[in-house]
Write an enzyme that holds these catalytic residues in place. Structure first.
Site, PDB file in Angstrom:
ATOM      1  CG  ASN A 198      -8.245  34.651  -1.576  1.00  0.00           C
ATOM      2  OD1 ASN A 198      -7.580  33.758  -1.049  1.00  0.00           O
ATOM      3  ND2 ASN A 198      -8.833  35.609  -0.854  1.00  0.00           N
ATOM      4  NE  ARG A 199      -1.694  34.395  -5.843  1.00  0.00           N
ATOM      5  CZ  ARG A 199      -1.208  35.080  -6.882  1.00  0.00           C
ATOM      6  NH1 ARG A 199      -0.586  34.456  -7.862  1.00  0.00           N
ATOM      7  NH2 ARG A 199      -1.354  36.392  -6.945  1.00  0.00           N
ATOM      8  CG  ASN A 200      -3.864  33.410   2.093  1.00  0.00           C
ATOM      9  OD1 ASN A 200      -2.743  32.947   2.316  1.00  0.00           O
ATOM     10  ND2 ASN A 200      -4.715  33.671   3.071  1.00  0.00           N
ATOM     11  CD  GLU A 201     -10.646  32.951   0.465  1.00  0.00           C
ATOM     12  OE1 GLU A 201     -11.222  33.808   1.171  1.00  0.00           O
ATOM     13  OE2 GLU A 201     -11.011  32.665  -0.689  1.00  0.00           O
ATOM     14  CG  ASP A 267     -18.585  40.337  -1.423  1.00  0.00           C
ATOM     15  OD1 ASP A 267     -18.360  39.181  -1.032  1.00  0.00           O
ATOM     16  OD2 ASP A 267     -18.574  41.330  -0.678  1.00  0.00           O
TER      17      ASP A 267
END
Length: 478
Positions: A198-201, A267
């Site tokens: 995701n964007r934060n990851e 998921d």
């Protein structure tokens, strides 16, 4: 579209979890402390983590082999039972470790509002023996796999040696590895075909801002170089960005939906990607379909799955031609998606043998009563019973094509009965529109839709306009 896909076998390895939901209602604050008092009504459990990925893939129609670790505890028993109830998931590869604590997350909710989450876990690297058992299980499962998923929740299962063993085995067989990553060092996933941060990851892994398209593209390029594969960045309301190793970039727009719970959305994305790839489709197609799946699952409360029927209906919402003719079953799927988006469904019906200004006026009036308009047309056999053996003048497909081409019409269905009552019962429109030559009490289906809050609207007619009168004039040579 997706109903024609032949899904293959997906091997899923990662952190298995049990998601528990305690729900009820809150009406007062405890006198013992300033906390709400929950009157418990329900307690449910569903598979979480890699187990939720397996549930999503199996629900879409993939054959699944699930690999992970569970302890010898009540949570493991509950997780296995929940998984056993789902068809298509092979549990024989799950590793049982007496030293392991099965990860469980308990969410306490009042209505749709989460009050608190309680986690039971002990994050540690499994023993060398247990890791060897995981690798052996993966070796056996990958022998007949089409796609491998590594669902990494950073809970210990996907250690460096396990990840590399999986990637090497998959590479030897020429099958893709899709990773839902949690590590900052993406080089650990070397050999994977795709990662889905995701964007934060992505920000945590690259240290680069990811606020807009250009920034996400730059960060995805750096991430790709770190492990050597493709990158699909999930960006919440901004959709997804797919960066492929050949430099191709695709921005996938997300369909707007009401967000109730983002639990397990990642998921669903990775399970959908893997399933679509297992059906022999390309990565861009998989990304587009996964975006639709994600928009569905976030509208559900708690850890959830997306069925093939739901996903097919969502895709129909996006690609459906205005006014297309649909079977009753397909129309029900399409309407389900319309309602999911809050659409008001209007309905009208008729033979529509020769379309004239009266028909156009009725359809325009009906279109004004809702966000989506369904027009039900009598079949040829039905028209003959009602109008005689010389009718219809145009067959049912011709009539459906003409009506479907009108701007106000969103969907056309053909019914074979004398009246549209069974069609109305199946579609459950919000409003039925008929001409003002009817009395409201005589409108077929009117009484039925009123039982669930629907209504009947009588539209003004253009006098002297009917197919029968046109036919008579033609016969008279007028």
């Amino acid at each position: 579209m997706i109903n024609d896909f032949n899904f293959g076998r997906v091997v899923i390895i990662g952190d298995l979890m049990l998601d528990c939901y305690v729900s009820g209602s809150v009406h007062r604050i405890s006198p013992e402390a300033p906390v709400p008092v929950l009157h418990r009504a329900h307690h449910t459990v569903v598979p979480g983590g890699a187990a939720n990925v397996a549930m999503n893939a199996a629900t879409l129609g993939s054959s699944v082999a699930l690999i992970g670790i569970v302890g010898r505890d009540i949570s493991a028993e509950m997780l296995k039972k929940a998984l056993a109830d789902a068809p298509g998931i092979d549990l024989s590869y799950i590793v049982d470790d007496p030293e392991w604590i099965t990860i469980a997350k308990t969410r306490v909710l009042s209505g749709r509002q989460q009050i608190v989450r309680i986690d039971e876990e002990r994050i540690e690297t499994p023993s060398a023996e247990t890791r060897a058992r995981l690798i052996h299980a993966a070796t056996m499962a990958i022998k007949d796999a089409d796609v491998v998923v590594c669902s990494d929740y950073a809970k210990g299962v996907l250690s460096d040696d396990v990840i590399q063993a999986v990637c090497v085995m998959a590479s030897k067989r020429g099958i893709p590895v899709v990773v839902d990553p949690k590590r900052k060092d993406l080089s650990a996933y070397k050999g994977a075909y795709l990662i889905t941060p995701n964007r934060n990851e992505l920000y945590m892994a690259t240290g680069m801002s990811c606020k807009n398209d250009e920034e996400v593209e730059r960060a995805a390029r750096v991430a790709s170089a770190a492990f050597g594969g493709n990158v699909l960045v999930t960006r919440s309301e901004d959709g997804m960005t797919l960066y492929e190793t050949d430099g191709k970039i695709t921005h996938v727009q997300v369909r707007k939906s009401e967000v109730y719970d983002v639990s397990g959305a990642g998921d669903t994305v990775v399970a959908t990607i893997a399933s679509i790839l297992s059906a022999g489709q390309d990565l861009e197609t998989a990304a587009v379909i996964a975006s639709s799946a994600a928009s569905i699952v976030v509208s559900k409360l708690g850890t959830a799955t997306v069925s093939r029927a739901e996903l097919s209906a969502a895709l129909l919402w996006e690609i459906q031609e205005d006014g297309e003719t649909a079977t009753l079953a397909r129309a029900q799927d399409i309407i389900e998606v319309w309602r999911h988006h809050g659409a008001r469904i209007a309905f009208t019906n008729g033979c529509f043998d020769l379309v004239h200004p009266g028909h156009i006026a009725l359809i325009k009036a009906a279109g004004r009563q809702g966000d989506k308009l369904i027009v039900a047309i009598n079949s040829d056999a039905s028209v003959k019973r009602l109008k005689g053996q010389t009718r219809p003048l145009q067959d049912e497909q011709a009539r459906a094509t003409v009506i479907g081409a009108l701007r106000d019409v969103d969907l056309v269905v053909i019914f074979d009965e004398d009246t549209p009552l069974e069609t109305i019962k199946a579609l459950r429109p919000d409003v039925i529109v008929k001409g003002a030559d009817y009395q409201e009490c005589d409108v077929v289906g009117g009484d039925f839709i009123k039982t669930y809050g629907g209504s009947v609207v009588l539209a003004e007619l253009i006098s002297g306009r009917s197919t029968t009168s046109i036919v008579r004039k033609m016969q008279a040579g007028a």
